[in-house]
Design a protein around this motif. Structure first.
Motif, short mmCIF file in Angstrom:
data_model
loop_
_atom_site.label_atom_id
_atom_site.label_comp_id
_atom_site.label_asym_id
_atom_site.label_seq_id
_atom_site.Cartn_x
_atom_site.Cartn_y
_atom_site.Cartn_z
N MET A 1 0.85 -1.18 0.00
CA MET A 1 0.00 0.00 0.00
C MET A 1 0.89 1.24 0.00
SD MET A 1 -2.72 1.16 2.94
CE MET A 1 -3.34 -0.48 3.04
N THR A 2 0.62 2.17 -0.87
CA THR A 2 1.41 3.40 -0.91
C THR A 2 0.93 4.36 0.16
OG1 THR A 2 -0.06 4.51 -2.46
CG2 THR A 2 1.68 3.14 -3.41
N THR A 3 1.75 5.38 0.42
CA THR A 3 1.35 6.35 1.43
C THR A 3 0.47 7.44 0.84
OG1 THR A 3 3.35 7.65 1.09
CG2 THR A 3 3.40 5.98 2.84
N GLU A 4 0.34 7.49 -0.47
CA GLU A 4 -0.51 8.49 -1.11
C GLU A 4 -1.92 7.95 -1.33
OE1 GLU A 4 0.12 11.75 -1.77
OE2 GLU A 4 1.97 11.36 -0.69
N GLY A 5 -2.89 8.82 -1.21
CA GLY A 5 -4.25 8.48 -1.57
C GLY A 5 -4.94 7.46 -0.70
N ARG A 6 -4.59 7.38 0.55
CA ARG A 6 -5.27 6.45 1.45
C ARG A 6 -6.59 7.05 1.91
NH1 ARG A 6 -0.66 3.98 5.45
NH2 ARG A 6 0.68 3.23 3.80
N ARG A 7 -7.48 6.15 2.30
CA ARG A 7 -8.73 6.56 2.94
C ARG A 7 -8.57 6.35 4.43
NH1 ARG A 7 -13.35 3.77 -0.76
NH2 ARG A 7 -13.25 5.26 -2.46
N ALA A 8 -8.81 7.41 5.18
CA ALA A 8 -8.63 7.34 6.63
C ALA A 8 -9.93 7.69 7.35
CB ALA A 8 -7.53 8.30 7.07
N LEU A 9 -10.17 6.98 8.43
CA LEU A 9 -11.27 7.30 9.33
C LEU A 9 -10.66 7.75 10.65
CD1 LEU A 9 -14.32 7.36 9.98
CD2 LEU A 9 -14.06 5.01 10.81
N ILE A 10 -11.05 8.91 11.10
CA ILE A 10 -10.57 9.46 12.36
C ILE A 10 -11.67 9.28 13.39
CG2 ILE A 10 -9.81 11.56 13.54
CD1 ILE A 10 -9.22 12.55 10.52
N VAL A 11 -11.32 8.72 14.53
CA VAL A 11 -12.28 8.53 15.62
C VAL A 11 -11.79 9.40 16.78
CG1 VAL A 11 -13.47 6.87 17.10
CG2 VAL A 11 -12.59 6.15 14.84
N GLU A 12 -12.43 10.54 16.93
CA GLU A 12 -12.00 11.55 17.91
C GLU A 12 -13.23 12.26 18.45
OE1 GLU A 12 -10.68 13.95 20.29
OE2 GLU A 12 -8.89 13.25 19.25
N ASP A 13 -13.41 12.23 19.77
CA ASP A 13 -14.62 12.80 20.35
C ASP A 13 -14.62 14.33 20.37
OD1 ASP A 13 -12.57 12.24 22.37
OD2 ASP A 13 -13.99 13.05 23.82
N TYR A 14 -13.48 14.95 20.25
CA TYR A 14 -13.41 16.41 20.22
C TYR A 14 -13.46 16.85 18.76
CZ TYR A 14 -11.74 21.11 21.31
OH TYR A 14 -11.61 22.47 21.43
N GLN A 15 -14.58 17.42 18.34
CA GLN A 15 -14.84 17.71 16.93
C GLN A 15 -13.79 18.63 16.31
OE1 GLN A 15 -18.84 18.75 15.91
NE2 GLN A 15 -18.32 19.18 13.80
N ALA A 16 -13.37 19.66 17.00
CA ALA A 16 -12.38 20.59 16.44
C ALA A 16 -11.06 19.85 16.15
CB ALA A 16 -12.14 21.76 17.39
N ALA A 17 -10.66 18.95 17.04
CA ALA A 17 -9.44 18.18 16.82
C ALA A 17 -9.61 17.23 15.63
CB ALA A 17 -9.07 17.39 18.08
N ALA A 18 -10.79 16.63 15.50
CA ALA A 18 -11.07 15.73 14.38
C ALA A 18 -11.00 16.49 13.06
CB ALA A 18 -12.43 15.06 14.55
N GLU A 19 -11.56 17.69 13.03
CA GLU A 19 -11.55 18.49 11.80
C GLU A 19 -10.13 18.91 11.42
OE1 GLU A 19 -14.35 21.63 12.60
OE2 GLU A 19 -16.07 20.27 12.39
N THR A 20 -9.32 19.27 12.41
CA THR A 20 -7.93 19.64 12.16
C THR A 20 -7.15 18.45 11.63
OG1 THR A 20 -7.99 21.34 13.86
CG2 THR A 20 -5.81 20.53 13.21
N PHE A 21 -7.34 17.29 12.24
CA PHE A 21 -6.68 16.06 11.81
C PHE A 21 -7.08 15.74 10.37
CE2 PHE A 21 -5.55 11.58 13.63
CZ PHE A 21 -4.63 11.40 12.61
#
Length: 122
Positions: A1-21
């Protein structure tokens, strides 16, 4: 798997931190979504195939360690994403994280650390 173009799911209860990530991942050329509750992870994984899941260990509704164990038991092996612990605790302080997660990322997040973790999953 290359490091470009991955699909990521972020699980973070603090919405502002999730949006920044999410923005950081998109700056690196990845597609990213986020959920703010552990209960939303399994439905998200059922609706879209993700390459990597960044999991906050301290979610208010279910501990991240418990959730990843549950997902590893239930998800089909051929669709198993990499799981990355994402927390403010040092790796040594999170008992079991090294055996459950594929990688570990400490908060606050920085681009070099994020790139290193993504490269380690290749």
């Amino acid at each position: 798997m290359t490091t470009e173009g991955r699909r990521a799911l972020i699980v973070e209860d603090y919405q502002a931190a999730a949006e920044t990530f999410k923005e950081l991942l998109e700056m690196l050329g990845h597609e990213a979504d986020y959920v703010t509750q552990g209960a939303d992870v399994e439905p998200a994984l059922a609706s879209k195939r993700y390459d990597v899941v960044f999991m906050d260990i301290n979610l208010p509704d279910i501990p991240g360690l418990t959730l990843v164990n549950h997902l590893r038991e239930r998800l089909p092996q051929q669709h198993m994403p990499s799981f990355v612990a994402f927390t403010g605790f040092a790796a040594a302080d999170v008992v079991g994280a090294d055996t459950i997660f594929d990688a570990y990322l400490e908060k606050p997040l920085d681009l070099p650390s994020l790139e290193r973790v993504l490269q380690s999953l290749s």
